[in-house]
Design a protein around this motif. Structure first.
Motif, PDB file in Angstrom:
ATOM      1  N   ARG A   1      -1.402   6.654  -2.554  1.00  0.00           N
ATOM      2  CA  ARG A   1      -0.927   7.865  -2.172  1.00  0.00           C
ATOM      3  C   ARG A   1      -2.201   8.123  -1.007  1.00  0.00           C
ATOM      4  O   ARG A   1      -1.855   8.652   0.165  1.00  0.00           O
ATOM      5  CB  ARG A   1      -1.175   8.557  -3.011  1.00  0.00           C
ATOM      6  CG  ARG A   1      -0.504   8.282  -4.356  1.00  0.00           C
ATOM      7  CD  ARG A   1      -1.181   9.601  -5.091  1.00  0.00           C
ATOM      8  NE  ARG A   1      -0.169  11.047  -4.654  1.00  0.00           N
ATOM      9  CZ  ARG A   1       0.024  11.661  -5.993  1.00  0.00           C
ATOM     10  NH1 ARG A   1      -0.278  11.612  -6.875  1.00  0.00           N
ATOM     11  NH2 ARG A   1       0.307  12.760  -5.096  1.00  0.00           N
ATOM     12  N   GLY A   2      -3.339   8.069  -1.044  1.00  0.00           N
ATOM     13  CA  GLY A   2      -4.427   8.267   0.307  1.00  0.00           C
ATOM     14  C   GLY A   2      -4.442   7.318   1.372  1.00  0.00           C
ATOM     15  O   GLY A   2      -4.045   6.252   1.089  1.00  0.00           O
ATOM     16  N   GLY A   3      -4.734   8.237   2.150  1.00  0.00           N
ATOM     17  CA  GLY A   3      -4.105   7.104   3.811  1.00  0.00           C
ATOM     18  C   GLY A   3      -5.515   6.114   3.723  1.00  0.00           C
ATOM     19  O   GLY A   3      -5.406   5.510   3.685  1.00  0.00           O
ATOM     20  N   MET A   4      -6.865   6.261   3.610  1.00  0.00           N
ATOM     21  CA  MET A   4      -7.309   5.765   3.354  1.00  0.00           C
ATOM     22  C   MET A   4      -7.593   4.341   2.150  1.00  0.00           C
ATOM     23  O   MET A   4      -8.124   3.283   3.162  1.00  0.00           O
ATOM     24  CB  MET A   4      -9.575   6.231   3.081  1.00  0.00           C
ATOM     25  CG  MET A   4      -9.924   7.167   4.046  1.00  0.00           C
ATOM     26  SD  MET A   4      -9.756   6.364   5.675  1.00  0.00           S
ATOM     27  CE  MET A   4     -11.020   5.545   5.227  1.00  0.00           C
TER      28      MET A   4
ATOM     29  N   SER B   1       0.796  -1.015   0.117  1.00  0.00           N
ATOM     30  CA  SER B   1       0.059  -0.016   0.179  1.00  0.00           C
ATOM     31  C   SER B   1       0.844   1.139   0.327  1.00  0.00           C
ATOM     32  O   SER B   1       0.696   2.472  -0.323  1.00  0.00           O
ATOM     33  CB  SER B   1      -1.240  -0.036   1.052  1.00  0.00           C
ATOM     34  OG  SER B   1      -0.488  -0.045   2.269  1.00  0.00           O
ATOM     35  N   ILE B   2       1.232   1.256   0.630  1.00  0.00           N
ATOM     36  CA  ILE B   2       2.944   2.477   0.760  1.00  0.00           C
ATOM     37  C   ILE B   2       3.303   2.545  -0.649  1.00  0.00           C
ATOM     38  O   ILE B   2       4.225   3.619  -1.845  1.00  0.00           O
ATOM     39  CB  ILE B   2       4.216   2.228   1.293  1.00  0.00           C
ATOM     40  CG1 ILE B   2       3.298   2.277   2.800  1.00  0.00           C
ATOM     41  CG2 ILE B   2       5.168   3.708   1.651  1.00  0.00           C
ATOM     42  CD1 ILE B   2       4.231   1.888   4.035  1.00  0.00           C
TER      43      ILE B   2
ATOM     44  N   ARG C   1      -4.169   3.060   1.735  1.00  0.00           N
ATOM     45  CA  ARG C   1      -3.717   2.454   2.270  1.00  0.00           C
ATOM     46  C   ARG C   1      -4.223   1.447   3.385  1.00  0.00           C
ATOM     47  O   ARG C   1      -3.944   0.354   3.707  1.00  0.00           O
ATOM     48  CB  ARG C   1      -2.542   2.853   2.998  1.00  0.00           C
ATOM     49  CG  ARG C   1      -1.838   3.600   1.530  1.00  0.00           C
ATOM     50  CD  ARG C   1      -0.605   4.372   2.435  1.00  0.00           C
ATOM     51  NE  ARG C   1       0.274   4.761   1.225  1.00  0.00           N
ATOM     52  CZ  ARG C   1       1.094   6.144   1.450  1.00  0.00           C
ATOM     53  NH1 ARG C   1       1.273   6.265   3.037  1.00  0.00           N
ATOM     54  NH2 ARG C   1       1.858   6.971   0.687  1.00  0.00           N
ATOM     55  N   MET C   2      -4.453   1.910   4.656  1.00  0.00           N
ATOM     56  CA  MET C   2      -5.745   1.679   5.325  1.00  0.00           C
ATOM     57  C   MET C   2      -6.703   0.263   4.874  1.00  0.00           C
ATOM     58  O   MET C   2      -6.583  -1.298   5.403  1.00  0.00           O
ATOM     59  CB  MET C   2      -6.947   2.272   5.953  1.00  0.00           C
ATOM     60  CG  MET C   2      -5.347   3.148   7.010  1.00  0.00           C
ATOM     61  SD  MET C   2      -6.577   4.058   7.857  1.00  0.00           S
ATOM     62  CE  MET C   2      -7.932   4.969   7.457  1.00  0.00           C
TER      63      MET C   2
END
Length: 93
Positions: A40-43, A35-36, A45-46
Motif C-alpha cells: 500500500r505504501g509508496g516507499m 508491488s501494486i 512499492r518503490m
C-alpha cells in the motif's frame, strides 16, 4: 570466411545490451505489478520495484560476464517457458 574479432566482440556487446534492457525491463514490470497488488505504501512499492529491477540487471550482468569469459556460453533470449539461471557447461574428463 569468418568474421573479424572486432565484429564478434561488437555483436556480443549488442547482445549483452539487449539482454540487460530486456531483463531489467522485465524486473521493472513484474516488480511494479507485484508491488501494486501487495503493498500500500509508496516507499514499499518503490523498494520492491527497485529490488526486482536490480535482480533483472544482476542476472543480465552475470550472463554477460559468463559470455565474455567463456566463449562456449551462449546468451539466450528471455523466455518464461524455459527460464533457468545461467550455468557453465560441464566438461567431462
Amino acid at each position: 570466411m569468418s568474421k573479424p574479432s572486432e565484429y564478434k566482440i561488437s555483436e556480443m556487446w549488442d547482445k549483452c545490451a539487449e539482454n540487460f534492457f530486456v531483463r531489467s525491463g522485465t524486473g521493472l514490470f513484474l516488480g511494479g505489478a507485484l508491488s501494486i497488488v501487495f503493498f500500500r505504501g509508496g516507499m514499499s512499492r518503490m523498494a520492491v520495484t527497485g529490488l526486482a529491477t536490480g535482480f533483472g540487471a544482476g542476472v543480465s550482468f552475470m550472463e554477460c560476464r559468463l559470455a565474455f569469459e567463456h566463449p562456449e556460453y551462449k546468451l539466450t533470449p528471455f523466455s518464461f517457458k524455459k527460464f533457468t539461471l545461467p550455468t557453465l557447461p560441464v566438461k567431462k574428463d
